[in-house]
Design an enzyme around this catalytic site. Structure first.
Site, PDB file in Angstrom:
ATOM      1  N   GLU A   1      22.623  46.855  65.393  1.00  0.00           N
ATOM      2  CA  GLU A   1      23.335  48.133  65.314  1.00  0.00           C
ATOM      3  C   GLU A   1      22.663  49.269  66.069  1.00  0.00           C
ATOM      4  O   GLU A   1      23.330  50.058  66.724  1.00  0.00           O
ATOM      5  CB  GLU A   1      23.554  48.535  63.849  1.00  0.00           C
ATOM      6  CG  GLU A   1      24.609  47.713  63.113  1.00  0.00           C
ATOM      7  CD  GLU A   1      24.057  46.462  62.452  1.00  0.00           C
ATOM      8  OE1 GLU A   1      22.832  46.182  62.616  1.00  0.00           O
ATOM      9  OE2 GLU A   1      24.810  45.748  61.776  1.00  0.00           O
TER      10      GLU A   1
ATOM     11  N   HIS B   1      27.371  46.731  50.242  1.00  0.00           N
ATOM     12  CA  HIS B   1      28.620  46.620  51.006  1.00  0.00           C
ATOM     13  C   HIS B   1      29.739  47.451  50.380  1.00  0.00           C
ATOM     14  O   HIS B   1      30.907  47.128  50.519  1.00  0.00           O
ATOM     15  CB  HIS B   1      29.082  45.152  51.071  1.00  0.00           C
ATOM     16  CG  HIS B   1      28.354  44.324  52.099  1.00  0.00           C
ATOM     17  ND1 HIS B   1      27.011  44.416  52.323  1.00  0.00           N
ATOM     18  CD2 HIS B   1      28.797  43.371  52.959  1.00  0.00           C
ATOM     19  CE1 HIS B   1      26.649  43.554  53.270  1.00  0.00           C
ATOM     20  NE2 HIS B   1      27.724  42.918  53.674  1.00  0.00           N
TER      21      HIS B   1
END
Lengths: 322, 328
Positions: free
Chosen positions: A60, A129
């Protein structure tokens, strides 16, 4: 006019701009061959080819940083993060680079990048998440922050985000991807303009994204008790439609702010403070601020429900005000 | 790839320009005429100079906290740089960036950077932009040995390799990550060894030898320009000053410092030029005087320039929003 899901609407917005502007491209985790974790970029690889639609390594910092560098030198890239929870591993390119380059370089550069990311509770995503981390980025001068609640807004706001010459963090709620709705306009919706989701005279419920639906549920319950709630869907968190907030609070004289984030230090606190500071004379009761509990998101379904704010919280808050 | 005589003189001037700029900046910090953090490039001049000599005006660089040398070598105007350090409105960043954030897209300088390891992903993006626009530009990413242990270094080399991007990673290995010597921060001897992990060429050269740097950089730049992908060029060098202005660098053994001072790239190049009849001692003294004057002028210019109005604080956060000021 057509009926589509948020997922399809987001895809439609990107396709519209990618067809018009060769500088627009998308890369991120699983966006090419797989068509995106949530299916948003399905068919993109076939239509736009492997140069403009790229799978990245799970890396990322690398690819978000690359999006920023590309935006600074002539492209208008869209980067997709699978989850906003992964902001933790790409904060530097967003916070220290994208957000500050224009300012620290004296206005001699612009960074037209959109970073899209799924956020919020899915179902059983657990602590890493499920987060709503919008306050992390609304805190940073130089970033714009968008968080739509329906297909029409998803499409119009994403068009504006792509057209914007500033870095835009675009949140997409996981439980809204499949949400369907009418799309009547294929034009951009300006950032910084909220909308009245439901009109009412007694109390303003100020919110965005998935919590708009929680507010709708609460408004139904309240309506049965003869209380008319007005729902404000902010749509973009920065720039923020302060005028609309002022208008609704001046009308109802009561405000409930509900967000899905942990209540402590959240964007809801910013909204509450703004209302309390600037609209104090309009208020007949203190602002009520509702959010998730100040714990990580638990996995067990019953605990997940316990953790989240719900319509009952809103109804109780409103009853307490009247 | 022989370097022409005139080119060599130009390179000498650039190196000298960086050296005098940094020496003066060091003095100005000590006299508190300029503020904040300054990380001086003195000692490493051969690298920026030789690498940028391989570049075109429209090629890009990303730089580091130790960025003055890169900016000068890429064509930066020392007057506008000095004005920036003096926080004046006519500085490169209108006085809002300071030492660590000098940038200028017209010169392809995508910015110095206060975050160690932040330039690498940006350079990958710049190279992606070049690849998408199908030009023959390249991007050079300068960084120190200290940043090669950041995840971004690895992520960037990997991404550049996978996407075959026109970027040259230039590691300026000055053997210290602030105070921590290389042997304590990584087990490898040469940073260039890490290229193997990404299946790209990696080479280590004497970073104080302007010819060695030029040859290695030219090969990597041409490779990138030809669409053959990224390379890692490690240039071994040494800081003449500490990590930042005012750092006495006591952590470096005196003997080590003395050894490196003997390898100062500027007298080395001057000696070469005299020895090979490229310039006389007299001419070199003339070059030095010319640069001394240029930097003195840059300082006078900077000091004579106005500060921006404080309200400038509120602009350029966004392209289209002016932030609110404080009511006083």
């Amino acid at each position: 006019m057509s009926r589509m899901s948020c997922s399809e609407a987001l895809g439609e917005a990107m396709k519209i701009r990618m067809r018009q502007d060769p500088r627009v491209m998308i890369f991120g985790e699983d966006v090419a061959d797989m068509g995106g974790t949530y299916g948003v970029t399905r068919g993109f690889l076939e239509e736009f080819g492997p140069e403009r639609v790229r799978d990245t390594p799970i890396s990322e910092s690398g690819f978000v940083g690359a999006a920023v560098g590309a935006a600074a030198t002539g492209l208008r890239p869209i980067a997709e993060l699978m989850m906003c929870d992964f902001l933790t591993v790409c904060m530097d390119p967003l916070v220290n680079q994208a957000a500050k380059m224009r300012y620290m370089f004296g206005g001699n550069i612009s960074v037209p990048v959109v970073v899209r990311m799924a956020a919020g509770i899915g179902s059983g995503g657990a602590a890493q998440h499920s987060q709503s981390l919008e306050a992390w980025v609304t805190h940073v001068p130089g970033l714009k922050v968008v968080y739509p609640s329906n297909p029409q807004d998803s499409l119009g706001l994403l068009l504006s985000a792509i057209d914007d010459d500033n870095p835009v963090i675009f949140f997409e709620h996981k439980q809204l991807y499949a949400k369907k709705g009418e799309v009547t306009s294929f034009d951009p919706i300006p950032l910084g303009k909220g909308r009245v989701d439901r009109e009412g005279r007694d109390v303003s419920i100020i919110t965005y994204a998935k919590q708009v639906y929680t507010a709708q549920e609460a408004a139904e319950t309240l309506a049965r008790e003869g209380i008319e709630a007005e729902i404000i869907d902010l749509r973009s968190l920065y720039p923020l439609d302060q005028e609309l907030i002022a208008r609704t609070v001046s009308k109802t004289h009561r405000a409930v702010v509900i967000t899905e984030e942990n209540r402590r230090g959240g964007f809801g606190g910013e909204l509450s403070a703004m209302i309390a500071e600037e609209l104090f004379d309009e208020l007949d009761a203190p602002v009520a601020r509702i959010g998730a509990l100040n714990t990580p998101a638990p996995y067990a379904p019953r605990q997940e429900q316990y953790y989240l704010p719900n319509a009952e919280d809103i109804v109780n808050a409103v009853r307490g005000m009247l | 790839m022989a370097i022409e005589k005139e080119q060599l003189k130009r390179m000498y001037l650039t190196m000298r320009r960086i050296r005098v700029f940094e020496t003066e900046v060091n003095r100005l910090y000590a006299e508190t005429k300029i503020f904040g953090f300054g990380h001086l490039y003195a000692g490493e001049e051969a690298i920026a100079t030789a690498v940028c000599e391989c570049l075109h005006k429209d090629d890009y660089i990303t730089s580091t906290h130790r960025g003055h040398g890169h900016v000068i070598a890429k064509g930066g105007d020392t007057r506008k740089m000095m004005a920036e350090l003096f926080a004046r409105e006519s500085g490169y960043c209108k006085g809002k960036g300071g030492s660590m954030h000098i940038a200028n897209l017209d010169l392809g300088i995508v910015g110095a950077n206060g975050i160690v390891g932040a330039g690498q992903p940006l350079s990958v993006g710049v190279a992606l932009s070049i690849q998408m626009r199908k030009t023959d530009q390249v991007c050079v990413c300068f960084f120190g040995d200290g940043s090669t242990n950041q995840g971004t270094f690895h992520e960037s080399l990997n991404l550049a390799s996978v996407w075959n991007l026109p970027v040259v990673f230039v590691c300026e290995n000055n053997f210290y990550g602030i105070s921590v010597p290389q042997r304590k921060h990584q087990k490898i001897k040469n940073v260039s060894q890490r290229a193997a992990a990404y299946d790209i060429p990696g080479v280590t050269v004497d970073g104080n030898d302007v010819f060695a740097v030029y040859d290695a950089a030219m090969e990597a730049v041409e490779r990138a320009r030809a669409g053959e992908g990224p390379s890692l060029v490690e240039c071994q060098t040494y800081r003449h000053f500490g990590h930042y202005n005012g750092d006495p660098a006591y952590y470096r053994p005196a003997e080590e410092v003395a050894q490196w001072m003997k390898k100062d790239p500027i007298p080395r190049l001057a000696g070469y030029m005299v020895e090979h009849g490229i310039a006389t001692r007299e001419e070199i003294r003339g070059f030095d005087a010319q640069i001394d004057q240029e930097i003195a002028d840059a300082i006078s210019y900077a000091e004579s320039q106005p500060f921006a109005p404080v309200e400038n604080t509120l602009v350029d956060v966004y392209t289209d929003i002016v932030e609110e000021g404080r009511n006083r």
